[in-house]
Design a protein around this motif. Sequence first.
Motif, PDB file in Angstrom:
ATOM      1  N   ARG A  96      23.175  42.678  44.422  1.00  0.00           N
ATOM      2  CA  ARG A  96      23.173  42.593  42.961  1.00  0.00           C
ATOM      3  C   ARG A  96      24.318  43.425  42.349  1.00  0.00           C
ATOM      4  NH1 ARG A  96      17.593  42.920  43.994  1.00  0.00           N
ATOM      5  NH2 ARG A  96      17.594  45.183  43.601  1.00  0.00           N
ATOM      6  N   ILE A  97      24.540  44.613  42.961  1.00  0.00           N
ATOM      7  CA  ILE A  97      25.667  45.451  42.461  1.00  0.00           C
ATOM      8  C   ILE A  97      27.001  44.739  42.686  1.00  0.00           C
ATOM      9  CG2 ILE A  97      26.918  47.610  42.820  1.00  0.00           C
ATOM     10  CD1 ILE A  97      24.196  48.926  43.470  1.00  0.00           C
ATOM     11  N   ALA A  98      27.088  44.080  43.848  1.00  0.00           N
ATOM     12  CA  ALA A  98      28.328  43.341  44.156  1.00  0.00           C
ATOM     13  C   ALA A  98      28.546  42.221  43.150  1.00  0.00           C
ATOM     14  CB  ALA A  98      28.263  42.793  45.578  1.00  0.00           C
ATOM     15  N   GLU A  99      27.456  41.567  42.760  1.00  0.00           N
ATOM     16  CA  GLU A  99      27.602  40.502  41.765  1.00  0.00           C
ATOM     17  C   GLU A  99      28.112  41.072  40.440  1.00  0.00           C
ATOM     18  OE1 GLU A  99      27.414  37.268  41.832  1.00  0.00           O
ATOM     19  OE2 GLU A  99      27.120  37.305  44.029  1.00  0.00           O
ATOM     20  N   SER A 100      27.634  42.271  40.128  1.00  0.00           N
ATOM     21  CA  SER A 100      28.130  42.881  38.871  1.00  0.00           C
ATOM     22  C   SER A 100      29.626  43.243  38.992  1.00  0.00           C
ATOM     23  CB  SER A 100      27.300  44.127  38.530  1.00  0.00           C
ATOM     24  OG  SER A 100      27.492  45.134  39.511  1.00  0.00           O
ATOM     25  N   TYR A 101      29.989  43.689  40.249  1.00  0.00           N
ATOM     26  CA  TYR A 101      31.413  43.990  40.489  1.00  0.00           C
ATOM     27  C   TYR A 101      32.265  42.731  40.343  1.00  0.00           C
ATOM     28  CZ  TYR A 101      30.622  48.758  42.227  1.00  0.00           C
ATOM     29  OH  TYR A 101      30.310  50.075  42.347  1.00  0.00           O
ATOM     30  N   LYS A 102      31.745  41.638  40.884  1.00  0.00           N
ATOM     31  CA  LYS A 102      32.473  40.381  40.818  1.00  0.00           C
ATOM     32  C   LYS A 102      32.635  39.941  39.365  1.00  0.00           C
ATOM     33  CE  LYS A 102      32.455  35.656  42.633  1.00  0.00           C
ATOM     34  NZ  LYS A 102      32.629  35.055  41.330  1.00  0.00           N
ATOM     35  N   SER A 103      31.557  40.150  38.598  1.00  0.00           N
ATOM     36  CA  SER A 103      31.644  39.790  37.182  1.00  0.00           C
ATOM     37  C   SER A 103      32.700  40.633  36.464  1.00  0.00           C
ATOM     38  CB  SER A 103      30.266  39.983  36.529  1.00  0.00           C
ATOM     39  OG  SER A 103      30.338  39.688  35.154  1.00  0.00           O
ATOM     40  N   ASP A 104      32.748  41.937  36.837  1.00  0.00           N
ATOM     41  CA  ASP A 104      33.775  42.815  36.225  1.00  0.00           C
ATOM     42  C   ASP A 104      35.188  42.351  36.603  1.00  0.00           C
ATOM     43  OD1 ASP A 104      31.819  44.319  35.074  1.00  0.00           O
ATOM     44  OD2 ASP A 104      31.846  45.904  36.618  1.00  0.00           O
ATOM     45  N   VAL A 105      35.324  41.918  37.878  1.00  0.00           N
ATOM     46  CA  VAL A 105      36.651  41.437  38.336  1.00  0.00           C
ATOM     47  C   VAL A 105      37.043  40.192  37.550  1.00  0.00           C
ATOM     48  CG1 VAL A 105      37.888  40.413  40.282  1.00  0.00           C
ATOM     49  CG2 VAL A 105      36.507  42.473  40.610  1.00  0.00           C
ATOM     50  N   ASP A 106      36.115  39.282  37.378  1.00  0.00           N
ATOM     51  CA  ASP A 106      36.434  38.056  36.641  1.00  0.00           C
ATOM     52  C   ASP A 106      36.830  38.365  35.201  1.00  0.00           C
ATOM     53  OD1 ASP A 106      35.927  36.629  38.906  1.00  0.00           O
ATOM     54  OD2 ASP A 106      33.828  36.142  38.350  1.00  0.00           O
ATOM     55  N   VAL A 107      36.093  39.284  34.595  1.00  0.00           N
ATOM     56  CA  VAL A 107      36.419  39.655  33.205  1.00  0.00           C
ATOM     57  C   VAL A 107      37.821  40.286  33.127  1.00  0.00           C
ATOM     58  CG1 VAL A 107      35.794  41.165  31.295  1.00  0.00           C
ATOM     59  CG2 VAL A 107      34.028  39.904  32.509  1.00  0.00           C
ATOM     60  N   ALA A 108      38.105  41.174  34.097  1.00  0.00           N
ATOM     61  CA  ALA A 108      39.429  41.846  34.096  1.00  0.00           C
ATOM     62  C   ALA A 108      40.560  40.845  34.309  1.00  0.00           C
ATOM     63  CB  ALA A 108      39.469  42.934  35.166  1.00  0.00           C
ATOM     64  N   LYS A 109      40.323  39.881  35.203  1.00  0.00           N
ATOM     65  CA  LYS A 109      41.356  38.873  35.455  1.00  0.00           C
ATOM     66  C   LYS A 109      41.576  37.997  34.226  1.00  0.00           C
ATOM     67  CE  LYS A 109      41.068  38.468  40.502  1.00  0.00           C
ATOM     68  NZ  LYS A 109      40.793  37.560  41.643  1.00  0.00           N
ATOM     69  N   ALA A 110      40.462  37.660  33.562  1.00  0.00           N
ATOM     70  CA  ALA A 110      40.606  36.849  32.357  1.00  0.00           C
ATOM     71  C   ALA A 110      41.410  37.606  31.289  1.00  0.00           C
ATOM     72  CB  ALA A 110      39.228  36.471  31.832  1.00  0.00           C
ATOM     73  N   ARG A 111      41.126  38.878  31.185  1.00  0.00           N
ATOM     74  CA  ARG A 111      41.884  39.694  30.211  1.00  0.00           C
ATOM     75  C   ARG A 111      43.359  39.783  30.600  1.00  0.00           C
ATOM     76  NH1 ARG A 111      42.969  45.210  29.445  1.00  0.00           N
ATOM     77  NH2 ARG A 111      43.098  45.800  27.232  1.00  0.00           N
ATOM     78  N   GLU A 112      43.605  39.946  31.912  1.00  0.00           N
ATOM     79  CA  GLU A 112      44.994  40.017  32.398  1.00  0.00           C
ATOM     80  C   GLU A 112      45.737  38.721  32.085  1.00  0.00           C
ATOM     81  OE1 GLU A 112      47.498  40.701  36.574  1.00  0.00           O
ATOM     82  OE2 GLU A 112      45.314  40.371  36.604  1.00  0.00           O
ATOM     83  N   LYS A 113      45.086  37.602  32.313  1.00  0.00           N
ATOM     84  CA  LYS A 113      45.719  36.321  32.042  1.00  0.00           C
ATOM     85  C   LYS A 113      46.031  36.169  30.555  1.00  0.00           C
ATOM     86  CE  LYS A 113      45.079  31.353  32.740  1.00  0.00           C
ATOM     87  NZ  LYS A 113      45.370  31.020  31.371  1.00  0.00           N
ATOM     88  N   SER A 114      45.077  36.630  29.741  1.00  0.00           N
ATOM     89  CA  SER A 114      45.299  36.544  28.298  1.00  0.00           C
ATOM     90  C   SER A 114      46.498  37.394  27.878  1.00  0.00           C
ATOM     91  CB  SER A 114      44.034  36.993  27.551  1.00  0.00           C
ATOM     92  OG  SER A 114      44.266  37.017  26.167  1.00  0.00           O
ATOM     93  N   LEU A 115      46.584  38.595  28.493  1.00  0.00           N
ATOM     94  CA  LEU A 115      47.723  39.470  28.154  1.00  0.00           C
ATOM     95  C   LEU A 115      49.050  38.868  28.627  1.00  0.00           C
ATOM     96  CD1 LEU A 115      46.223  43.015  28.887  1.00  0.00           C
ATOM     97  CD2 LEU A 115      46.898  42.081  26.666  1.00  0.00           C
ATOM     98  N   LYS A 116      49.012  38.260  29.794  1.00  0.00           N
ATOM     99  CA  LYS A 116      50.242  37.626  30.294  1.00  0.00           C
ATOM    100  C   LYS A 116      50.703  36.519  29.352  1.00  0.00           C
ATOM    101  CE  LYS A 116      49.907  38.470  35.265  1.00  0.00           C
ATOM    102  NZ  LYS A 116      49.758  37.839  36.607  1.00  0.00           N
TER     103      LYS A 116
END
Length: 761
Positions: free
Chosen positions: A360-380
């Motif tokens: 479950r913690i890993a799933e939360s980590y994965k969700s954080d990674v997806d959010v960070a990547k989405a933000r990175e893409k938006s910034l790019k």
Amino acid sequence: MDARNTSLTVKHEGSSEDQASDFSIDFDWLLGVAKRQWKIVAATVVVFVALGIAYVLTAVPLYQATTNILIDRANTVVVEQLSKFGENVDDDASVLSQVELLKSSAITMGTVDKLKLDEDPVFMASDDGVITQLKNFVRSLLNVSTWFVSDTVTNDDKDRMRQNASDKVRNNMDVSRTGKSYVLALNFVSPSKELSARIANGIAEAYLNDKLDAKYDATRRASDWLQDRIAELKQKALESDLAVQKFRTANGLVSTGTQLVSDQQLTELNSALIASQADVASKMARFDRIQQIIKDGQMDAIVTDVLASTISNDLRSKYLTASKRADQLAAILGPDHESVVRQRNEMADYKRQMFDELGRIAESYKSDVDVAKAREKSLKDSVTQATSVSAGANETMVQLRELERSSETYKNLYQSFLQKFQEAVQQQSFPVTEARIISPAVVPTTPAYPRKTLVVALFAILGAAAGSGIGMFREYRDRFFRTAEQVRDVLGLETLGTAPLISKIGKPIDKVGPEPSEREIRKSSAVMDYVLDHPLSPFAEAMRSVKIAADMVLPSASCRIIGVVSTLPGEGKSTIAVNLSELLASQGSRTVLVDADLRNPGATRAIARHAEKGLVEAIFEQASLEECLLRSKRSNLAFLPAVMKQRLPHSAELLSSAAMRHLLNRISDHADYIIVDLPPLAPVVDARAMAGSVDAFVYVTEWGRVARRMVRQTLQAEPRIYEKCLGVVLNKVDMNRMKLYQTFGSAEYYHSSYSNYYREG
């Protein structure tokens, strides 16, 4: 005779003949020239010194006044600090330019106007000497066109007088630089001492005023030009600044002071993108780590969120308690006991629950990674968009920066010219020049020109030079035989002797005793008996030298027929012939003297004016030989005169006739020597006609009279005479002047050593 060259060499033509053409200039020759020409040089020096004294006495005395001007660099620095339009005097060229400025018409004309020199009669008076003034006065009297000129002074005359005064100032002034310093020495000469000092100071003042006026005019022109330029630059600056603002507005180039808004946004987005990329990397690393723990089933691996989870901590505590209890029971009951197995099952259940929690913690980590990547893409995407906007803005900024540079340039020029305008305005009222007078001219007490001693010395030098030139010209024109060496070089003949100039020429013989008979020789001059009266004289020694030469050349002849010739009449050949005959007769030789000069019988006039029969009668046998011969009681000399009752048109044919040869043969039967006095070679051909009947010739040339070229050309034209020539007798030698032509090693040089062997008495 045969051993000697039978043709007259011409290698000395143009060299030995002309001393100026090809001769060796040595010390002896120079001394000889000095001894021969010193009187001419001295006389010329005296004349020139007299001219120099006359010039000094008649020349108008000129007074020189001097003022010194310093090109003051200290003042130049002050001026340059106040205005960049001042002159920079830092090098030699600038100082020399000031010298030329002092000589310019602007300075001289300013001096004339200030001192009114064109109206000063003393200044405008002529500076010429007495002779020049007299010559100008005579010229003005002879110039008829000036007699009717009106005395009314016109403007043109005034301008001409001003120009003449200016030219006179320029001609009488001299400006020079003192060494390598910045001091200029200004000299002015004038017949008036007061006027010299006044004009010298006036020129210096005019120079300083001209410098001030030039500086004022330069600054005034600069300020006028600056005013127009400043107005233009001000307008340009306003227009360029307005163009920058309009360009910014038109292209949306909004700035925050130091940079554009688009550039600032791009910078912030880049910073956020970098932070986002770092966050994605961090969260991705955390997710990968927990995935690895789950995959490997690592119970001991701990992540930060597990430590913070109460469920995970509770399950881990239960797992550890069950593990401890299982170990205790296994130690008591054994590893296969039911209680031990149950505890181990509980441990497995706790473990499963722990890894489920990690999932479950890993799933939360994965969700954080997806959010960070989405933000990175938006910034790019934002950065890409901002970059595109900034790139477009940068292209526009190139034009903007060009406009800004143009605007800045106009602003700087405007400020600079505005500052220079203020300086120029100040300079107009700042009377400082880079020059000043350090020693004004004072009234001179003594004239500077003419320098009497120097002028007289210069005239003396000119006189010496002119006298030397005249002397050298005289040497060049001295083309006569002076020494035996010249005879040898030019003619290729030896000098038989030098017969001195006899001072008793023309003195009649004292008549003592009874009157001589008609058959005796009657000499009209003592010179014809000179060899008998002075047997030990140099003249007699020259005659003996001729006899010895004849005896050596004709040793076996029973009778020696010797012809005596010269180039021109008056060289003394008859005197030599008579004295040679007297010498031979006095020594006991049977000697007959024949006067064969049928056109100008000089020997007959000298010793037998009374004769009535002679050579012509003997040839034509109108009289016997004995009837024609005259004799000397003193020496027993026999003389056959030439009694010319009328001129013979064919004298050459007579002398070359068979009758003449027959006559000589008859005389030879009763004589040891026959001396034939022949006509000169240059004017007539009689001697050439008789050359075949004569055994040897003695050539007589007068010392210092007949040109060497004349003698050489005459002998060249008479090769038969030249080949029979015994040598040359230099006659009428001035023994005092002969010393002037002696050179070291020559016979003349040692004349004083053997002069004791001669006696005139």
